[in-house]
Design a protein around this motif. Sequence first.
Motif, PDB file in Angstrom:
ATOM      1  N   ARG A 154      36.580  21.566  49.436  1.00 13.59           N
ATOM      2  CA  ARG A 154      37.703  22.498  49.267  1.00 13.59           C
ATOM      3  C   ARG A 154      37.678  23.497  50.415  1.00 13.59           C
ATOM      4  O   ARG A 154      36.607  23.878  50.861  1.00 13.59           O
ATOM      5  N   ASP A 155      38.842  23.956  50.812  1.00 11.96           N
ATOM      6  CA  ASP A 155      38.845  25.012  51.820  1.00 11.96           C
ATOM      7  C   ASP A 155      39.054  26.359  51.137  1.00 11.96           C
ATOM      8  O   ASP A 155      39.221  26.444  49.921  1.00 11.96           O
ATOM      9  N   VAL A 156      39.035  27.387  51.969  1.00 13.56           N
ATOM     10  CA  VAL A 156      39.018  28.744  51.420  1.00 13.56           C
ATOM     11  C   VAL A 156      40.269  29.034  50.577  1.00 13.56           C
ATOM     12  O   VAL A 156      40.190  29.698  49.533  1.00 13.56           O
ATOM     13  N   HIS A 157      41.422  28.473  50.979  1.00 11.88           N
ATOM     14  CA  HIS A 157      42.659  28.764  50.244  1.00 11.88           C
ATOM     15  C   HIS A 157      42.604  28.152  48.841  1.00 11.88           C
ATOM     16  O   HIS A 157      43.016  28.753  47.852  1.00 11.88           O
ATOM     17  N   ASP A 158      42.060  26.954  48.811  1.00 15.32           N
ATOM     18  CA  ASP A 158      41.899  26.250  47.558  1.00 15.32           C
ATOM     19  C   ASP A 158      40.977  27.045  46.606  1.00 15.32           C
ATOM     20  O   ASP A 158      41.281  27.259  45.423  1.00 15.32           O
ATOM     21  N   ILE A 159      39.885  27.500  47.171  1.00 14.94           N
ATOM     22  CA  ILE A 159      38.902  28.214  46.347  1.00 14.94           C
ATOM     23  C   ILE A 159      39.499  29.513  45.811  1.00 14.94           C
ATOM     24  O   ILE A 159      39.354  29.842  44.634  1.00 14.94           O
ATOM     25  N   VAL A 160      40.192  30.216  46.695  1.00  9.87           N
ATOM     26  CA  VAL A 160      40.795  31.483  46.260  1.00  9.87           C
ATOM     27  C   VAL A 160      41.818  31.204  45.163  1.00  9.87           C
ATOM     28  O   VAL A 160      41.897  31.937  44.167  1.00  9.87           O
ATOM     29  N   SER A 161      42.563  30.115  45.307  1.00  4.25           N
ATOM     30  CA  SER A 161      43.592  29.876  44.291  1.00  4.25           C
ATOM     31  C   SER A 161      42.945  29.477  42.956  1.00  4.25           C
ATOM     32  O   SER A 161      43.413  29.889  41.895  1.00  4.25           O
ATOM     33  N   VAL A 162      41.838  28.741  43.000  1.00  5.26           N
ATOM     34  CA  VAL A 162      41.162  28.428  41.733  1.00  5.26           C
ATOM     35  C   VAL A 162      40.565  29.701  41.124  1.00  5.26           C
ATOM     36  O   VAL A 162      40.623  29.914  39.910  1.00  5.26           O
ATOM     37  N   ARG A 163      40.019  30.549  41.977  1.00  7.63           N
ATOM     38  CA  ARG A 163      39.493  31.819  41.440  1.00  7.63           C
ATOM     39  C   ARG A 163      40.602  32.561  40.710  1.00  7.63           C
ATOM     40  O   ARG A 163      40.383  33.148  39.658  1.00  7.63           O
ATOM     41  N   ARG A 164      41.793  32.530  41.318  1.00  4.49           N
ATOM     42  CA  ARG A 164      42.907  33.252  40.694  1.00  4.49           C
ATOM     43  C   ARG A 164      43.240  32.671  39.327  1.00  4.49           C
ATOM     44  O   ARG A 164      43.501  33.393  38.376  1.00  4.49           O
ATOM     45  N   SER A 165      43.229  31.329  39.248  1.00  6.56           N
ATOM     46  CA  SER A 165      43.667  30.737  37.979  1.00  6.56           C
ATOM     47  C   SER A 165      42.548  30.688  36.953  1.00  6.56           C
ATOM     48  O   SER A 165      42.805  30.721  35.762  1.00  6.56           O
ATOM     49  N   ARG A 166      41.312  30.603  37.368  1.00 12.23           N
ATOM     50  CA  ARG A 166      40.220  30.390  36.411  1.00 12.23           C
ATOM     51  C   ARG A 166      39.390  31.637  36.118  1.00 12.23           C
ATOM     52  O   ARG A 166      38.525  31.594  35.256  1.00 12.23           O
ATOM     53  N   PHE A 167      39.568  32.675  36.885  1.00 16.75           N
ATOM     54  CA  PHE A 167      38.806  33.903  36.647  1.00 16.75           C
ATOM     55  C   PHE A 167      39.747  35.017  36.188  1.00 16.75           C
ATOM     56  O   PHE A 167      40.932  35.006  36.535  1.00 16.75           O
ATOM     57  N   ALA A 168      39.154  35.961  35.490  1.00 14.78           N
ATOM     58  CA  ALA A 168      39.925  37.159  35.152  1.00 14.78           C
ATOM     59  C   ALA A 168      40.089  38.001  36.416  1.00 14.78           C
ATOM     60  O   ALA A 168      39.217  37.985  37.285  1.00 14.78           O
ATOM     61  N   ARG A 169      41.189  38.745  36.489  1.00 14.50           N
ATOM     62  CA  ARG A 169      41.435  39.545  37.698  1.00 14.50           C
ATOM     63  C   ARG A 169      40.360  40.615  37.917  1.00 14.50           C
ATOM     64  O   ARG A 169      40.124  41.057  39.030  1.00 14.50           O
ATOM     65  N   SER A 170      39.701  41.030  36.820  1.00 19.40           N
ATOM     66  CA  SER A 170      38.682  42.070  36.970  1.00 19.40           C
ATOM     67  C   SER A 170      37.469  41.564  37.773  1.00 19.40           C
ATOM     68  O   SER A 170      36.666  42.363  38.232  1.00 19.40           O
ATOM     69  N   GLN A 171      37.357  40.253  37.922  1.00 21.92           N
ATOM     70  CA  GLN A 171      36.254  39.709  38.727  1.00 21.92           C
ATOM     71  C   GLN A 171      36.736  39.593  40.167  1.00 21.92           C
ATOM     72  O   GLN A 171      37.155  38.537  40.610  1.00 21.92           O
ATOM     73  N   ARG A 172      36.672  40.698  40.872  1.00 22.46           N
ATOM     74  CA  ARG A 172      37.272  40.756  42.207  1.00 22.46           C
ATOM     75  C   ARG A 172      36.374  40.113  43.263  1.00 22.46           C
ATOM     76  O   ARG A 172      35.163  40.123  43.140  1.00 22.46           O
ATOM     77  N   ALA A 173      37.030  39.608  44.322  1.00 20.56           N
ATOM     78  CA  ALA A 173      36.274  39.071  45.470  1.00 20.56           C
ATOM     79  C   ALA A 173      36.256  40.127  46.569  1.00 20.56           C
ATOM     80  O   ALA A 173      37.134  40.975  46.637  1.00 20.56           O
ATOM     81  N   TYR A 174      35.264  40.071  47.417  1.00 17.64           N
ATOM     82  CA  TYR A 174      35.247  40.922  48.605  1.00 17.64           C
ATOM     83  C   TYR A 174      36.377  40.472  49.538  1.00 17.64           C
ATOM     84  O   TYR A 174      36.623  39.276  49.674  1.00 17.64           O
ATOM     85  N   TYR A 175      36.992  41.390  50.209  1.00 20.06           N
ATOM     86  CA  TYR A 175      37.932  41.155  51.324  1.00 20.06           C
ATOM     87  C   TYR A 175      39.313  40.645  50.905  1.00 20.06           C
ATOM     88  O   TYR A 175      39.439  39.858  49.987  1.00 20.06           O
TER      89      TYR A 175
END
Length: 939
Positions: free
Chosen positions: A515-536
């Motif tokens: 997976r590339d970074v865009h894919d990972i970020v989009s899965v984070r968005r759909s599978r994690f709660a927004r309160s679990q923020r990523a750096y940057y």
Amino acid sequence: MKPSQIQTVLSEHYGLDAVRQEVLGGESDHNVRIVTADGEEFLLKATKGSTEDVVLRWQTDVLAHLAERVPQVPVSRLVPARSGDSLVAYGPYVVRLLTWLPGTLFAEVPHHPPALLTELGQVAGRLTLALADLPVRDGITSHHWDVRRARDAIETGLPFVTNENDRGNVARVLSWFDRCAGEFGELPAGVVHHDINDFNVLAEPGDGGEWRLSGVLDVGDALHTIRVAEVAIAVAYAMLRKEDPLAAAVAVVAGFHSVVPLTESELAVIFPLAAARLCVNATTWTRRTAEAEDGYGRARMRHTWPAVARIVRIHPALAEAAFRAACGFSRPESPRPRADSAVVSGPLTEIDLTPASDLYDGLDWTEPHAVARATGARGFSRHLSASLLAAEPRSGAAETVQLGIRLFLPEGEPLRAPLAAKVERTGEQLVLRHQDFWSIWWGVDSPLGTGERAEPGAILGKAGADVQVQVVTAPAFVAEPPPRHVRPADVPLWTILSPDPAALLGAAPAGSARRDVHDIVSVRRSRFARSQRAYYRRPMNLVRGRGVWLYDEDGFGYLDAINNVTHVGHAEPRVSAAAARQLAKLNTNSRFVYEGIAAYAERLCATLPDPLEVAFLVCTGSEANDLALRIARQVTGRTDVLVLDGAYHGNTTAVTGISPNRYKGPGGTGAPPTTHEVVRPDRYRGPYGYDDPDAGARYAADVAAVVAGLDSPPAAFIAESLMGTAGTIMLPDGYLPAAFSAVRAAGGLCISDEVQVGVGRLGSAFWGFETHGVVPDIVTMGKPLGNGHPIAAVVTTREIADAFDTGMKYFNTFGGNPVSCAIGQTVLDIVQGDGLQEHAADVGAYFLRTLHELRERHAVVGDVRGQGLYLGIELVRDGREPATAEAMAVAEAMKDRGVIVYPTGVHDNVLKIKPPMVFDREHVTRFAETLDAVLLSLR
Ligand SMILES: Cc1ncc(COP(=O)(O)O)c(C=O)c1O
């Protein structure tokens, strides 16, 4: 001209009275800014010569023409004298007065966003259109700066250039120039301004703060020449001071093309002409300053040599492809390489050189031939894939993607021609011409000579140590082969210019499922709660770490200044080996009996002073603090807890309630009734500053006061020995002893949270509380213990531990398991065996000194503080107002330059520095240089 003479000319010929004169730089004219009593501003130009001078008359023509044709383009206008003429003779001088244009010199605009560069291109285009039909005066043919004559101009300056690298760079640019000089006769021609340089263009911030072009000066070089000279010159100076000169050039070309549609032939010469123009600038001013010291000349070329060095790394064919793409030209049909005969006998397997590849686990890939030795296989690596072997700290220039295929073969193995070929070049590369493309062979010892033909299956040569094969479609690569590695950002262009040689080599790459970074970020968005923020805002996809470096999927390296969890370094081989060994033997829970837990408990307790001797092994710092709180409450039979304002102690329900950083922060619902805050002993922002020798006692008096004000006495006081998340707050001397006394006098227990700062990080002691001369009743620890594996602990006294035993069992499924204990032991072995505590003291002191120097130079750095390898840089504006947005911008910009640092603190304006403990002085230097550059760029 003297100021008095200028005054005379102004009053006699223009009826003006100058209240201010300011001498400006200039190549041949004496330029003076004039301010009149009415506040009007003008530019006065005094030139040695006569009013009949054809060059001066020509400039007058150009200015008049522009005023008529493009009144909306901000070019200075000539102000006629009382006589009606705009040229005034004064002694040996000709004086001209021009309208003053507002703005900042383009060279001094802090950064050039793409929109501004595009506007620059558009304005250059409008000038070119306007001047196209201006009749040329007799006698105006050429001059030193005429781009068509760049070779001559460069040759007159080159003898004065002594730096060999500079000379080599100029030679390369001249070869580009020579290859396109034959085309000039075929290119569209017209009159052009011919000097859209960064000292001749002005810009101003608009209402929204975005920079807009506000003026174009100096028509002194206007010439009838090839039309493309206009955009090439604008491109040349737009590339100065740019980390990514090609991106700047593309923006200018796109702007110009939107006004003056460029032909394909013109696009092909822009980059060589622009590079040649910079070489004319650099060599001319090198010569002139050598002949006579010239401050103006030094200023003109200060950024040119470094820019030339950067630009020669860009292949002209790549620049051309970038311009074509930006101007909407179609991409050429790409040939499909194939093979009529095998290049090597036997199959080749794919060797994954990407940073995520398992190949590098436990391997020092920087050691020459380490990879070849480790694979031992005959193999190939994939075209246009990032290679860890080419990893570089992230920057706009880092070339980490392999162009073409690398072949791993025994040295001396014969290589055969895959297709009929004609040899077009030999030497460092063997260049073969095939029917509709070329192949380029690096690292092949070939007996073939230029001009020879090779049939399919004929021997090409023997494999050297490092064979790489590329396919290219443009003849430009015969004269100058492409680089072996390219920038990730240029991959789309290289895909056009250099097809995959896999079929030519019989090397079929397997599919790739990463997976590339865009894919990972989009899965984070759909599978994690927004309160679990990523750096940057624009995160990177990290795939590997080693020592103090992290690597992303593109092969960009990041100097890690914040991961105090990976205490002994990322992917420390001894830690990984210990974990793997134990995982392969036994892993279970601590109700079973095994040796590792005994060894680790003894080892951990031995790092602590008496009477701290009983350990609870848990998994996270939050859990440790939660348990410490439970113990304190149960043992004292009380519930109230004192905490330092701003503190963070973890994420469970109980410890969120003793973390003002959370319950008072965004979304917080305030302190539970059992939590009582004491003043944060912050000597930068608090009531008692660094200059107060009694600050410790004064802040501690607040602890005593809060204790005294409680309805019932407290169960505990919890404090870090240096506050981490609160913003690297150093507790003043005497604070903890006095605070502990006040709490203990009321029967409360004292808990030290060492989760962030323990295990030697502060340099002068293994545990932070030791630096304050206190011994707590309970110590909690976590992050660094497992170097990334979740190990945490609570250590207390026998008396307290016994009092906690009411019969209720304490069970922790994972805490103290055999794998954790093996890892924990190894981490302590490394910290103590490698002297990392002493190292932290030494490097930390150097780091702090370096940051103090930086503070002297940047007003935005309000305070630097810390101890050992736990440091903080507090950013402020207008005195002490927290510079929160700036801190985030700095973190983003540092990341883009390959350094990881992040804001924290009560106002999120303190850059936290808590790197792996193997951070060295050289890393400090890199950190400081990057921060310096970032702070300058954000001014
Ligand atoms: C001082 C302090 N205590 C406790 C914790 C919680 O540790 P964990 O995240 O391992 O639960 C943290 C985490 O940042 C911390 O900074």
